[in-house]
Design a protein around this motif. Structure first.
Motif, PDB file in Angstrom:
ATOM      1  N   ASN A  39      -5.565  24.917  41.493  1.00 22.71           N
ATOM      2  CA  ASN A  39      -6.151  26.595  41.646  1.00 22.71           C
ATOM      3  C   ASN A  39      -5.260  27.031  41.782  1.00 22.71           C
ATOM      4  O   ASN A  39      -5.438  27.624  43.101  1.00 22.71           O
ATOM      5  N   GLU A 296     -14.843  22.213  42.593  1.00 20.83           N
ATOM      6  CA  GLU A 296     -13.434  22.051  42.012  1.00 20.83           C
ATOM      7  C   GLU A 296     -12.339  21.273  42.533  1.00 20.83           C
ATOM      8  O   GLU A 296     -11.588  20.324  41.882  1.00 20.83           O
ATOM      9  N   ILE A 299     -11.153  17.699  40.737  1.00 18.84           N
ATOM     10  CA  ILE A 299     -10.679  17.730  39.364  1.00 18.84           C
ATOM     11  C   ILE A 299      -9.667  16.340  39.524  1.00 18.84           C
ATOM     12  O   ILE A 299      -9.035  15.743  38.614  1.00 18.84           O
ATOM     13  N   ALA A 333      -8.045  21.654  34.368  1.00 20.18           N
ATOM     14  CA  ALA A 333      -8.046  22.295  35.116  1.00 20.18           C
ATOM     15  C   ALA A 333      -8.789  23.908  34.295  1.00 20.18           C
ATOM     16  O   ALA A 333      -9.382  25.117  34.473  1.00 20.18           O
ATOM     17  N   ILE A 336     -11.852  23.846  32.616  1.00 23.44           N
ATOM     18  CA  ILE A 336     -12.833  24.559  33.039  1.00 23.44           C
ATOM     19  C   ILE A 336     -12.390  25.731  33.471  1.00 23.44           C
ATOM     20  O   ILE A 336     -13.746  26.683  33.728  1.00 23.44           O
ATOM     21  N   THR A 337     -11.631  26.237  33.561  1.00 25.42           N
ATOM     22  CA  THR A 337     -11.509  27.627  34.836  1.00 25.42           C
ATOM     23  C   THR A 337     -11.746  28.345  32.782  1.00 25.42           C
ATOM     24  O   THR A 337     -12.126  29.582  32.539  1.00 25.42           O
TER      25      THR A 337
END
Length: 358
Positions: A39, A296, A299, A333, A336-337
């Motif tokens: 992230n 998160e 992940i 990641a 999901i974003t």
């Protein structure tokens, strides 16, 4: 001073400075160890926090590395002990005599106790072998005339002088034969494991901290050319978080058989520069900022677990599995974003100014 109860609009403390309590600090610690991998918005939040938060994450990460490497060393020593016991049971193991810090072996040398794809245990006091080839073996133990050399699975070597070993054992000469090797080896393993722990802690916590501080000193003047208000502590703190994905990438590359002096710096420096640009590029004023979601943290955990297992047992073709796990982590990641966008919170776009070092 006016009472807040009488003041309908009391001043609001900036989010970065508001006390979060123990649970908040623990949550940030977990995010600091995991979210730098997945992230980018984490770094914007990190830039607005105190340097102490980054240092806590750094030292916990360093402690994890120290403990993991110490366990790997301990397992290697136990494997060598088992190999020696099997050799003695077959009558194939020579007697080793250490006197005045120098070893002699009553057998033709080099004498190979264990020679496998991932582990080498060899005796050679003649100088025929000078080191364990890290390109061929992931771990190894090598008795020379004056020292015991141990190759770790990260490519680094540690050395213990035989004179120091004799001092610990209190024996001169120190004779290792079938009757005594198990007792002496267990003592040696315990001493070496303990010394390795402190040496690794010194390396990961202090030497690496100084290394980061030096790189931050090089980055800081460049950052100030673009953002004069940014202090040294902000640059250093971001670097402490960037170190985590940089070391993961360094491990994947070295696990693939590519290693050379300066590789970690070659990985860390551009990542650090890119993250600084990303975290500090917003103009002053109120900007929309993506909120961080603690869940998160889950992940990258499968990737971390696979790395730990691979360090312990050296999975065959482990580099392929590790690269695959890393790719899946980044894809997860990104997915999901995109599919579950985080909510927006409004906060200061510019991290709080931190006074530069004099």
């Amino acid at each position: 001073m006016q009472n807040d109860f009488l003041n309908p609009n009391p001043p609001v403390q900036p989010p970065a400075q508001r006390s979060e309590g123990c649970l908040g600090e623990v949550t940030w610690l977990g995010m600091g160890l995991t979210l730098p991998m997945v992230n980018l918005n984490f770094y914007r939040k990190a830039a607005a926090r105190k340097l102490s938060s980054a240092l806590i994450v750094f030292f916990v990460f360093a402690l994890i590395l120290t403990l993991l490497t110490t366990v790997v060393i301990s397992r290697g020593l136990k494997a060598a002990d088992q190999a020696m016991q099997e050799a003695y049971a077959k009558g194939d193991f020579p007697t080793i005599t250490i006197q005045d810090g120098q070893a002699t072996v009553d057998a033709p040398q080099p004498f190979y106790i264990l020679d496998q794809a991932d582990m080498l245990v060899v005796l050679d006091t003649t100088g025929t072998i000078t080191e364990i080839d890290p390109d061929r073996y992931s771990q190894g133990i090598f008795l020379t005339r004056e020292s015991i050399e141990i190759l770790q699975d990260d490519g680094r070597s540690q050395s213990l002088k035989l004179s120091d070993l004799q001092e610990v054992m209190g024996q001169n000469p120190l004779v290792l034969d079938q009757a005594s090797v198990k007792t002496y080896w267990q003592t040696f393993s315990g001493v070496f494991t303990l010394l390795s722990f402190f040496a690794l802690a010194l390396w990961h916590m202090l030497v690496r901290l100084g290394y980061l501080a030096l790189l931050a000193l090089l980055f800081w003047p460049l950052v100030r050319q673009i953002r004069p208000a940014v202090g040294y502590q902000t640059v250093f703190g971001i670097g402490a978080y960037v170190l985590i994905p940089a070391m993961i990438l360094n491990h994947l590359i070295t696990r693939s058989g590519v290693t050379f002096c300066g590789l970690q710096t070659l990985i860390l420096a551009p990542l650090w520069a890119l993250v600084l640009w990303w975290a500090l590029r917003d103009p002053a004023g109120k900007v929309a900022e993506t909120a961080l979601r603690p869940w998160e943290m889950l992940i990258p955990l499968p990737l971390f677990a696979l790395i730990i297992v691979d360090r312990m047992v050296n999975i065959p073709n482990g580099d392929i599995y590790l690269w695959g796990a890393a790719a899946l982590t980044l894809l997860a990641a990104a997915a999901i974003t995109r599919l579950l966008p985080a909510s927006k919170t409004h906060g200061a776009g510019t991290p709080p100014t931190i006074e530069p070092l004099p």
